[in-house]
Motif scaffolding. Structure first.
Motif, PDB file in Angstrom:
ATOM      1  N   UNK A 149       0.879  -1.202   0.037  1.00 19.45           N
ATOM      2  CA  UNK A 149       0.002   0.035   0.141  1.00 19.45           C
ATOM      3  C   UNK A 149       0.874   1.316  -0.081  1.00 19.45           C
ATOM      4  N   UNK A 150       1.699   1.381   0.893  1.00 20.44           N
ATOM      5  CA  UNK A 150       2.485   2.499   0.774  1.00 20.44           C
ATOM      6  C   UNK A 150       3.365   2.863  -0.545  1.00 20.44           C
ATOM      7  N   UNK A 151       4.076   1.669  -1.063  1.00 16.64           N
ATOM      8  CA  UNK A 151       4.497   1.674  -2.529  1.00 16.64           C
ATOM      9  C   UNK A 151       3.505   2.571  -3.257  1.00 16.64           C
ATOM     10  N   UNK A 152       2.416   1.900  -3.532  1.00 16.55           N
ATOM     11  CA  UNK A 152       1.453   2.409  -4.433  1.00 16.55           C
ATOM     12  C   UNK A 152       0.970   3.754  -4.221  1.00 16.55           C
ATOM     13  N   UNK A 172       2.747  10.826  -9.333  1.00 19.29           N
ATOM     14  CA  UNK A 172       1.995  11.049 -10.768  1.00 19.29           C
ATOM     15  C   UNK A 172       1.298  12.440 -10.621  1.00 19.29           C
ATOM     16  N   UNK A 173       0.870  12.768  -9.279  1.00 21.31           N
ATOM     17  CA  UNK A 173      -0.070  14.008  -9.388  1.00 21.31           C
ATOM     18  C   UNK A 173       1.014  15.219  -9.569  1.00 21.31           C
ATOM     19  N   UNK A 174       2.285  15.176  -9.217  1.00 18.86           N
ATOM     20  CA  UNK A 174       3.395  16.052  -9.128  1.00 18.86           C
ATOM     21  C   UNK A 174       3.936  16.094 -10.489  1.00 18.86           C
ATOM     22  N   UNK A 175       3.969  14.893 -11.479  1.00 18.39           N
ATOM     23  CA  UNK A 175       4.675  14.871 -12.713  1.00 18.39           C
ATOM     24  C   UNK A 175       4.218  15.924 -13.768  1.00 18.39           C
ATOM     25  N   UNK A 176       2.890  15.964 -13.976  1.00 19.50           N
ATOM     26  CA  UNK A 176       2.368  16.685 -15.013  1.00 19.50           C
ATOM     27  C   UNK A 176       1.116  17.329 -14.764  1.00 19.50           C
ATOM     28  N   UNK A 233      -3.482  13.097 -13.257  1.00 18.47           N
ATOM     29  CA  UNK A 233      -4.443  13.268 -12.188  1.00 18.47           C
ATOM     30  C   UNK A 233      -5.110  11.910 -12.070  1.00 18.47           C
ATOM     31  N   UNK A 234      -5.600  11.424 -12.899  1.00 15.43           N
ATOM     32  CA  UNK A 234      -6.662  10.086 -12.626  1.00 15.43           C
ATOM     33  C   UNK A 234      -5.650   9.017 -12.496  1.00 15.43           C
ATOM     34  N   UNK A 235      -4.259   8.908 -13.072  1.00 12.00           N
ATOM     35  CA  UNK A 235      -3.425   7.705 -12.644  1.00 12.00           C
ATOM     36  C   UNK A 235      -3.039   7.713 -11.235  1.00 12.00           C
ATOM     37  N   UNK A 236      -2.777   9.383 -10.683  1.00 15.62           N
ATOM     38  CA  UNK A 236      -2.376   9.273  -9.395  1.00 15.62           C
ATOM     39  C   UNK A 236      -3.492   9.236  -8.302  1.00 15.62           C
ATOM     40  N   UNK A 237      -4.570   9.309  -8.696  1.00 18.49           N
ATOM     41  CA  UNK A 237      -5.787   9.303  -7.814  1.00 18.49           C
ATOM     42  C   UNK A 237      -6.214   7.628  -7.727  1.00 18.49           C
ATOM     43  N   UNK A 238      -5.997   6.988  -8.961  1.00 18.16           N
ATOM     44  CA  UNK A 238      -6.070   5.498  -8.843  1.00 18.16           C
ATOM     45  C   UNK A 238      -5.346   4.812  -8.034  1.00 18.16           C
ATOM     46  N   UNK A 265       4.664  16.635  -4.123  1.00 17.72           N
ATOM     47  CA  UNK A 265       6.015  16.049  -3.809  1.00 17.72           C
ATOM     48  C   UNK A 265       6.181  16.063  -2.301  1.00 17.72           C
ATOM     49  N   UNK A 266       5.907  16.829  -1.804  1.00 14.56           N
ATOM     50  CA  UNK A 266       5.907  16.905  -0.028  1.00 14.56           C
ATOM     51  C   UNK A 266       5.086  15.583   0.571  1.00 14.56           C
ATOM     52  N   UNK A 267       3.989  15.584  -0.082  1.00 11.30           N
ATOM     53  CA  UNK A 267       3.170  14.207   0.410  1.00 11.30           C
ATOM     54  C   UNK A 267       3.837  13.028   0.043  1.00 11.30           C
ATOM     55  N   UNK A 268       4.482  12.916  -1.041  1.00  9.63           N
ATOM     56  CA  UNK A 268       5.224  11.733  -1.446  1.00  9.63           C
ATOM     57  C   UNK A 268       6.464  11.484  -0.249  1.00  9.63           C
ATOM     58  N   UNK A 269       7.110  12.557   0.042  1.00  8.33           N
ATOM     59  CA  UNK A 269       7.832  12.428   0.898  1.00  8.33           C
ATOM     60  C   UNK A 269       7.751  12.052   2.262  1.00  8.33           C
ATOM     61  N   UNK A 270       6.540  12.360   2.612  1.00  9.22           N
ATOM     62  CA  UNK A 270       6.223  11.844   3.972  1.00  9.22           C
ATOM     63  C   UNK A 270       6.005  10.441   3.876  1.00  9.22           C
TER      64      UNK A 270
END
Length: 439
Positions: free
Chosen positions: A83-86, A93-97, A103-108, A172-177
């Protein structure tokens, strides 16, 4: 009161996971509705609210699947890593473009990852303690404070980054946490968790020759009914509570005077008010419940949840006053009209927070007490699924604001919360019988 060291490891892991989720959630509606040139995607309020409801609803629905997978096949420990890795990949993904595909890839990915993570870490907290251990309520309160420590700091950081550098840096900050939480978990799990969560729940029961009792007992069935009924009331609570991330965010951004000491407070920072109140009030409420217990004036779980619903309704009474302060329903006035005081938002969050403390951590403890052992993760997923339905409803209700106005929505939520809270108080004795003395 002494607790296993594993509790504090899970506290830290959950803190960082909630940091990532609430840091992202504080930005989501703002990111969706901001103009493209301002770093957003240009969604309408209605579309953003509906997407918010669908996303947050699925976030709380997939734990049913994640709980089943952990119970049946892989155990809680592996589920938390997956779960953490996903979720890390989702934030990246949200931060990439700045487009709909990212957006939809990241939310999924966030939905799937949360489904694997959320029910299983809660079950592991309960598994640290032997059956009937009196420390379990305080353990879940400590664990709940970890959730809110992460969700307090997250909007402050991600909101500041979004204002000064763009939404990408907030994500990106959210991913770092999450990365910090995962590394901490991988390094310390063997030392502090022992055998907890290593094997699927059904395998553990099989090894203990407990799986032969495949049929649920009458008492277990009654306790399941108690879970279902209390979960239904929780849906009503969270449908109102989750307005914080959609309609109340829109109201705060556009129709609230956010100036404090000459500084324009970022809208995302208001998402930190709730966890701040929880960190301040959770220890006090724990002490209060304990003192009432010691004096023989125990407040039951149904009574606590009933009070939580009433407090939710009173919070929306304040929001209606805020709308009136602005001169009426905001949809009939231009954006340049007089703005409501931000203290209405603050005190609404205060009432909702006290209501949450009467309901949410108590719900985790309730499921841990009542659920049959072989379905522990599954029923923790059922409890979390109540938030799924509630979030669908929250986004759906918020989507009507654009056409119906805030007054109608907040009035309906105020009345519903108070009436259902009083009704639940009346059901107290019935639910105590169904709970077989465990409520």
């Amino acid at each position: 009161m002494h607790h296993p060291r594993g509790l504090y490891l899970l506290f830290t892991v959950e803190m960082w996971e909630r940091f990532s989720y609430y840091g992202m959630r504080a930005l989501l509606v703002l990111y969706l509705t901001a103009e493209f040139l301002n770093g957003g995607l240009g969604f309408s309020d209605q579309s953003a609210s509906l997407l918010y409801g669908i996303f947050t609803g699925l976030v709380y629905f997939t734990p049913l699947i994640g709980g089943y997978i952990a119970d049946t096949y892989i155990g809680q420990r592996k589920a938390i890593v997956i779960g953490s890795v996903l979720m890390i990949l989702g934030h990246l993904s949200l931060a990439s473009m700045q487009n709909s595909a990212a957006l939809y890839t990241g939310l999924t990915l966030l939905i799937l990852g949360n489904g694997m993570f959320k029910p299983n870490i809660s079950v592991m907290v309960g598994d640290l303690y032997p059956d009937g251990d009196s420390r379990i309520d305080s353990a879940f309160t400590i664990f709940y404070m970890g959730i809110n420590l992460g969700s307090f700091f997250a909007p402050l950081l991600t909101g500041w980054l979004a204002v000064h550098y763009g939404y990408r840096y907030g994500f990106l900050a959210a991913a770092s946490g999450l990365m910090l939480g995962l590394v901490n978990y991988l390094l310390l799990q063997k030392k502090y968790l022992g055998e907890v969560g290593l094997r699927p729940g059904k395998q553990v029961l099989k090894d203990e020759n407990a799986l032969e009792q495949t049929a649920l007992t009458k008492a277990e069935k009654q306790r399941i009914w108690a879970i279902v009924i209390l979960t239904a009331f929780a849906i009503a609570f969270f449908a109102g509570y989750e307005q914080a991330g959609c309609s109340m965010t829109i109201f705060t951004e556009r129709y609230t005077d956010r100036t404090c000491l000459g500084y324009d407070v970022p809208t995302a920072w208001f998402q930190s008010i709730n966890p701040l109140f929880i960190l301040a009030l959770a220890p006090l409420m724990t002490i209060m419940w304990g003192r009432l217990d010691s004096k023989g004036k125990t407040v039951t779980i149904p009574q606590k949840m009933g009070m939580g619903l009433i407090l939710l309704g009173l919070g929306f009474v304040l929001m209606n006053i805020a709308v009136y302060q602005r001169g009426g329903d905001v949809d009939t006035l231009p954006d340049t009209a007089y703005k409501a005081s931000m203290w209405f938002i603050v005190f609404t969050y205060l009432l909702h927070t006290i209501g949450e403390l009467c309901l949410s951590p108590i719900g985790l403890s309730m499921v841990s007490r009542l659920a049959p052992v072989k379905f522990a993760s599954l029923f923790m997923g059922v409890w979390l699924a109540s938030s799924a339905i509630a979030n669908f409803l929250a986004g759906y209700l918020s989507s009507f604001v654009q056409n119906s106005g805030f007054l109608e929505i907040y009035y309906a939520l105020a009345v519903t919360g108070i009436v259902l809270g009083l009704f639940l108080l009346c059901l107290n004795r019935t639910l105590l019988r169904l709970g077989n003395g465990k409520l």
